[in-house]
Write a protein that holds these residues in place. Structure first.
Motif, mmCIF file in Angstrom:
data_model
loop_
_atom_site.group_PDB
_atom_site.id
_atom_site.type_symbol
_atom_site.label_atom_id
_atom_site.label_comp_id
_atom_site.label_asym_id
_atom_site.label_seq_id
_atom_site.Cartn_x
_atom_site.Cartn_y
_atom_site.Cartn_z
ATOM 1 N N SER A 121 0.840 -1.190 0.000
ATOM 2 C CA SER A 121 0.000 0.000 0.000
ATOM 3 C C SER A 121 0.874 1.239 0.000
ATOM 4 O O SER A 121 1.757 1.383 0.845
ATOM 5 N N GLY A 122 0.630 2.137 -0.969
ATOM 6 C CA GLY A 122 1.385 3.381 -1.021
ATOM 7 C C GLY A 122 1.379 3.957 -2.417
ATOM 8 O O GLY A 122 0.987 3.297 -3.386
ATOM 9 N N PRO A 123 1.796 5.216 -2.556
ATOM 10 C CA PRO A 123 1.827 5.853 -3.877
ATOM 11 C C PRO A 123 2.909 5.237 -4.762
ATOM 12 O O PRO A 123 3.782 4.514 -4.289
ATOM 13 N N ALA B 18 -0.839 -19.133 8.179
ATOM 14 C CA ALA B 18 -1.816 -18.187 8.702
ATOM 15 C C ALA B 18 -1.355 -16.736 8.653
ATOM 16 O O ALA B 18 -2.177 -15.826 8.655
ATOM 17 N N GLY B 19 -0.071 -16.479 8.654
ATOM 18 C CA GLY B 19 0.407 -15.109 8.794
ATOM 19 C C GLY B 19 0.396 -14.319 7.490
ATOM 20 O O GLY B 19 0.250 -14.867 6.402
ATOM 21 N N TRP B 20 0.560 -13.003 7.658
ATOM 22 C CA TRP B 20 0.644 -12.131 6.499
ATOM 23 C C TRP B 20 1.520 -10.933 6.847
ATOM 24 O O TRP B 20 1.816 -10.670 8.006
ATOM 25 N N VAL B 21 1.930 -10.210 5.797
ATOM 26 C CA VAL B 21 2.809 -9.055 5.957
ATOM 27 C C VAL B 21 2.158 -7.836 5.317
ATOM 28 O O VAL B 21 1.584 -7.916 4.228
ATOM 29 N N GLU B 22 2.259 -6.687 6.015
ATOM 30 C CA GLU B 22 1.798 -5.424 5.466
ATOM 31 C C GLU B 22 3.014 -4.529 5.220
ATOM 32 O O GLU B 22 3.817 -4.321 6.123
ATOM 33 N N ALA B 23 3.113 -4.036 3.994
ATOM 34 C CA ALA B 23 4.170 -3.070 3.651
ATOM 35 C C ALA B 23 3.481 -1.787 3.183
ATOM 36 O O ALA B 23 2.834 -1.771 2.140
ATOM 37 N N ARG B 24 3.603 -0.751 3.992
ATOM 38 C CA ARG B 24 2.953 0.520 3.685
ATOM 39 C C ARG B 24 4.013 1.613 3.586
ATOM 40 O O ARG B 24 4.949 1.635 4.380
ATOM 41 N N TRP B 25 3.849 2.521 2.628
ATOM 42 C CA TRP B 25 4.792 3.612 2.513
ATOM 43 C C TRP B 25 4.079 4.893 2.115
ATOM 44 O O TRP B 25 2.971 4.876 1.580
ATOM 45 N N LEU C 118 8.653 3.999 5.057
ATOM 46 C CA LEU C 118 8.126 2.675 4.761
ATOM 47 C C LEU C 118 8.077 1.862 6.044
ATOM 48 O O LEU C 118 9.042 1.834 6.817
ATOM 49 N N GLY C 119 6.911 1.227 6.236
ATOM 50 C CA GLY C 119 6.750 0.347 7.390
ATOM 51 C C GLY C 119 6.518 -1.095 6.956
ATOM 52 O O GLY C 119 5.768 -1.360 6.006
ATOM 53 N N ARG D 205 10.774 -0.053 10.458
ATOM 54 C CA ARG D 205 10.458 1.275 9.932
ATOM 55 C C ARG D 205 11.718 1.845 9.267
ATOM 56 O O ARG D 205 12.815 1.771 9.847
ATOM 57 N N PHE D 206 11.541 2.419 8.056
ATOM 58 C CA PHE D 206 12.662 2.971 7.305
ATOM 59 C C PHE D 206 12.304 4.379 6.812
ATOM 60 O O PHE D 206 11.148 4.673 6.502
ATOM 61 N N MET D 207 13.314 5.239 6.741
ATOM 62 C CA MET D 207 13.178 6.562 6.126
ATOM 63 C C MET D 207 14.318 6.725 5.123
ATOM 64 O O MET D 207 15.490 6.572 5.458
ATOM 65 N N ILE D 208 13.955 7.028 3.885
ATOM 66 C CA ILE D 208 14.937 7.253 2.824
ATOM 67 C C ILE D 208 14.885 8.730 2.450
ATOM 68 O O ILE D 208 13.812 9.272 2.175
ATOM 69 N N PRO D 209 16.022 9.434 2.439
ATOM 70 C CA PRO D 209 16.033 10.878 2.165
ATOM 71 C C PRO D 209 15.435 11.233 0.801
ATOM 72 O O PRO D 209 15.417 10.422 -0.136
#
Length: 852
Positions: A607-609, A642-649, A659-660, A706-710
């Motif tokens: 999920s993200g632009p 059963a598990g899942w991963v959410e990647a949102r940015w 990005l989380g 959690r990540f932050m890219i300049p």
């Protein structure tokens, strides 16, 4: 010509200077109102009392809203908005201006800052289905073979539409004269087909008006014109009537038509590339008025004929140019291996003469000369060369009357009367010269062209011109001219000039430079390749060394190393696919999921632009995503069913990417006892290599990162060239919309123009709706940052949309053609209103006021 001329004798240049667009008169078949930008009446025609029941003096200086009904004013404002966009005249049919006025057909346009409104009583006698009629007419014209057949059928269709006694297709020659090349006329009135008319018959300012206004109709040459009141504005200037459909006629043109026995005329322009190619000239022996609707259909037919004619000429030119290109290629291939310029060019002289049709050819290079075909003598040609030295350098020179510019050429017109010269060097001045011999021909004029206009009776004060009274065929034998050089000849010549100058005559210099540049490029590429190979080998060596501690067997070690190298390879492929430009973050994550989790890919939710990462950041983050994905598949949420991963940015206001990564539903997680290479890549790559941020939390419910890219490594996809608004077009101030805009407008042309303005000032997208239901759906699907709402949408208003935007706290403005009388509810009294016609400055000013 009706106005005074300087004392002395009158001449034809006086006609070219006559201000026919500022006569201050209109034809009596309708009336005119001119208003200011704030809709105050400035001028009216003297006959307005006959139509609206109010005399001119009572109207000047009053608001137009007092004279005509609100619905009519709304219609006029809407058409004016379209006229403002198109820069022409817009029409509205069947408009009731007031209770006292008949139903009228209205035309509106801008004359500077003045709004000009013309009206005629609506006769309702237009074609019952003008669209079908026009399609039928165009189909017949399209099927006609050749230019002559095309023009004949066009004249026949125009006469059937208008009912005039005679319709001619009149084509202009390069010297400004014109010839009737097609005609359709009733039986028994004679024929003008093939007659030539001098350039002075249609003065220069009239030609300029024909290019601006497609149609000119004179219903009755004997009708008394109606003056404008007042004739001048307060600054002493007359109203410019260039685009007025009712504009009256110069007295000399009226007399010209009477001398031809014409009492009504209609002219429809035929344009080619925006320039006047010719006219439909329609004549009638009695007065004849055409309704707005029928004139509009005639104008559309003229525009369609112009497009078809342009298409036919373009197709013909394309065929000729294709043949020229093939010959051009053959010539260049023959010249490429030669060392002597003169020998090279003389060897291809035959090909050159087929490329540009001529009777003789001369090649003068380095003081040497080669002649073939019908040419002047060597001594005469040397004189021509000296003449050419005085022409502008580096330009093709062409004339079909060499003797007029070079008098000695009058002595050899039978051998060389026309000349086309191609300079093939700058110093010395060398040329290829193509000669054409004299073509003696006869021109049949409509009367003596030297008597196209004559002084009126001797002693007339002031002196004035009167048009010739005879249009009997008058023949003239033209000598001293060749077949004219065509536009295609000139384009081919220019192409040859560039090629011969830059490719052939300087071939050795170009080849030497090319070899030197190629060697430099090769050395640079080898150095860059060595640098990249060393970097890749160093990176692989580091990966191998750091992977040793995480493997218990050789097979495990090989698998870990292979996976990490493959992740880098996939990242490299995605970057190079875009020529080492920014690549998609979404595609990066999807590629890792597809490579390792083909049967579990639906359990990773993205999920993200649409965000692109610069190549350096992309390679670094590829390893991070690889480690996150493989760890989750081995130990985390993706290790069971059963598990899942959410990647949102998202991208913040400073352009930084956040990005989380959150794992859910997997086995309980514990922090690792030791820090392996994979964990080091996840936690330290982004901070170390990109000066960003990384944080990993081992919550019992699942790993969270959690990540932050300049911002310097991040690009929003819509901001790439060709994918978003043109930032270079932004104004000097700092106003920017920066988001989606809702545009509610029921007029497509106005909506398209407003979309351009909004995009220019930073709107990321413009969601356009023509009705309330569509607009409400767009708000739910893509909430805007601001709205522009047309108040009146025909059968409904935009109030419901305004209520919804206010409920959501989204600012908006209204747009209306009703001006101050717009029906806006009291609760929206504080909302700014854009009054049509509006421009970009008003839009920006009003939006800035509501967006802060």
């Amino acid at each position: 010509m009706s106005g005074p001329v300087p004392a002395g004798s009158a001449d034809l240049t006086d006609c070219d200077r006559e201000p026919i667009h500022q006569l201050g008169l209109i034809q009596p078949t309708g009336f005119l109102i001119a208003v200011s930008a704030d809709w105050i009446i400035l001028h009216v025609s003297a006959n307005i009392g006959r139509w609206l029941g109010v005399e001119p003096d009572a109207l000047l200086g009053t608001p137009l809203a007092r004279l005509i009904d609100g619905e009519a004013l709304h219609t006029i404002r809407g058409r004016l908005q379209v006229a403002h966009i198109n820069g022409g005249v817009e029409r509205a049919f069947g408009v009731r201006l007031s209770g006292r006025a008949p139903v009228c057909d209205v035309a509106v346009h801008l004359s500077g800052s003045t709004i000009v409104i013309e009206a005629e009583p609506s006769e309702g006698e237009g074609p019952p289905d003008s669209g079908s009629l026009l399609r039928s007419m165009i189909a017949r014209v399209q099927s006609a073979p050749g230019l002559d057949g095309f023009c004949r059928e066009a004249a026949r269709q125009m006469r059937a539409l208008t009912g005039f006694d005679r319709v001619m297709v009149y084509r202009f020659a390069p010297d400004g004269s014109g010839e009737v090349i097609a005609e359709s006329a009733v039986h028994g009135i004679g024929s003008f087909l093939g007659l030539r008319y001098p350039a002075s018959d249609i003065p220069q300012q009239a030609r300029r008006l024909y290019e601006r206004s497609w149609l000119r109709c004179i219903g009755d040459v004997d009708a008394a014109p109606v003056p404008l009141v007042p004739p001048l504005d307060p600054t002493g200037r007359p109203l410019d009537l260039s685009l007025c459909l009712l504009r009256s006629v110069s007295a000399i043109h009226v007399e010209y038509l009477r001398n031809m026995g014409v009492h009504a005329s209609l002219s429809v322009s035929i344009l080619r590339h925006g320039k006047l190619w010719g006219l439909f000239a329609c004549h009638h022996r009695q007065a004849r008025a055409l309704s707005f609707e029928r004139r509009t259909t005639a104008e559309l037919f003229g525009q369609m004929v112009s497009l078809l004619l342009e298409g036919r000429e373009r197709e013909r030119d394309s065929q000729h140019e294709a043949q020229a290109r093939r010959a051009h290629v053959r010539i260049m291939s023959m010249l490429a291996g030669s060392e002597s310029p003169l020998d090279s060019l003389t060897a291809v002289a035959a090909e050159l003469r087929t490329l540009i049709q001529c009777d003789g050819f001369a090649c003068c290079i380095d003081g040497q000369m080669h002649l073939e075909g019908r040419t002047p003598t060597r001594e005469e040609t040397l004189g021509v060369m000296r003449f050419l030295h005085r022409t502008p350098p580096s330009q093709v020179y062409a004339t079909d009357e060499l003797g007029a510019a070079h008098p000695p050429a009058r002595g050899f017109t039978e051998r060389a009367c026309g000349l086309l010269a191609i300079p093939v060097s700058r110093s010395p001045r060398d040329y290829l010269v193509f000669f054409r011999g004299e073509v003696v021909h006869t021109v049949t004029w409509a009367g003596d062209p030297q008597k196209s206009a004559q002084p009126a009776e001797p002693g007339a004060v002031p002196p004035r011109l009167t048009p010739r009274k005879s249009f009997e065929a008058w023949t003239q034998t033209v000598v001293g001219r060749s077949q004219p050089w065509t536009d295609i000849d000139l384009r081919v010549a220019e192409s040859l000039r560039v090629t011969l100058l830059e490719v052939v005559l300087r071939l050795a210099d170009v080849a030497s430079h090319s070899r030197k540049a190629a060697g430099e490029r090769q050395e640079l590429l080898i150095a860059e390749l060595n640098h990249r190979v060393r970097n890749i080998l160093s990176l692989v060596r580091a990966l191998v060394r750091q992977s040793e501690s995480g493997a218990e067997t050789v097979q495990q070690f090989a698998g870990i190393v292979a996976g990490r190298i493959e992740a880098l390879a996939r990242a490299h492929d995605q970057i190079t696919a875009d020529n080492w430009g920014p690549a998609s973050l979404r595609a990066l994550i999807a590629a890792e999921i597809g490579a390792y989790l083909s049967d579990k890919r639906e359990r990773v939710r993205l999920s993200g632009p649409e965000v692109l990462l610069a190549p350096q950041a992309f390679s670094v983050f590829a390893l991070v995503v690889h480690e996150l994905t493989t760890n989750s598949a081995k130990y985390g949420a993706l290790s069971d069913g059963a598990g899942w991963v959410e990647a949102r940015w998202s991208v913040d206001g400073g352009g930084r990417l956040h990005l989380g990564w959150r794992e859910n539903g997997g086995p309980p997680v514990q922090a690792p006892n030791r820090t392996g290479f994979g964990t080091t890549v996840i936690e330290r790559s982004v901070p170390h290599d990109l000066q960003g941020e990384a944080e990993v939390t081992y919550a019992p419910s699942g790993v969270q990162a959690r990540f932050m890219i300049p911002a310097r490594y991040v690009t929003i996809a819509s901001a790439l060239p060709g994918g978003g608004p043109d930032r270079g077009a932004m104004p000097a101030d700092d106003f920017s919309i920066d988001g989606a805009v809702l545009l509610l407008e029921d007029n497509m042309i106005i909506a398209m123009a407003t979309e351009d303005v909004l995009t220019q000032f930073g709107a990321s997208r413009v969601n356009t709706a023509s009705g309330v239901r569509h607009a409400l759906r767009l708000i739910d699907e893509d909430p805007p940052v601001v709205g522009v709402l047309d108040v009146n949408l025909g059968s409904e208003t935009s109030v419901a949309v305004a209520d919804r935007l206010r409920e959501l706290g989204i600012p908006f403005v209204f747009a209306t053609g009703y001006g101050e009388a717009a029906a806006v509810p009291e609760r929206f009294a504080d909302v700014p209103v854009l009054k049509k016609p509006y421009g970009s400055d008003q839009v920006v000013r009003v939006l800035a006021s509501v967006m802060g």
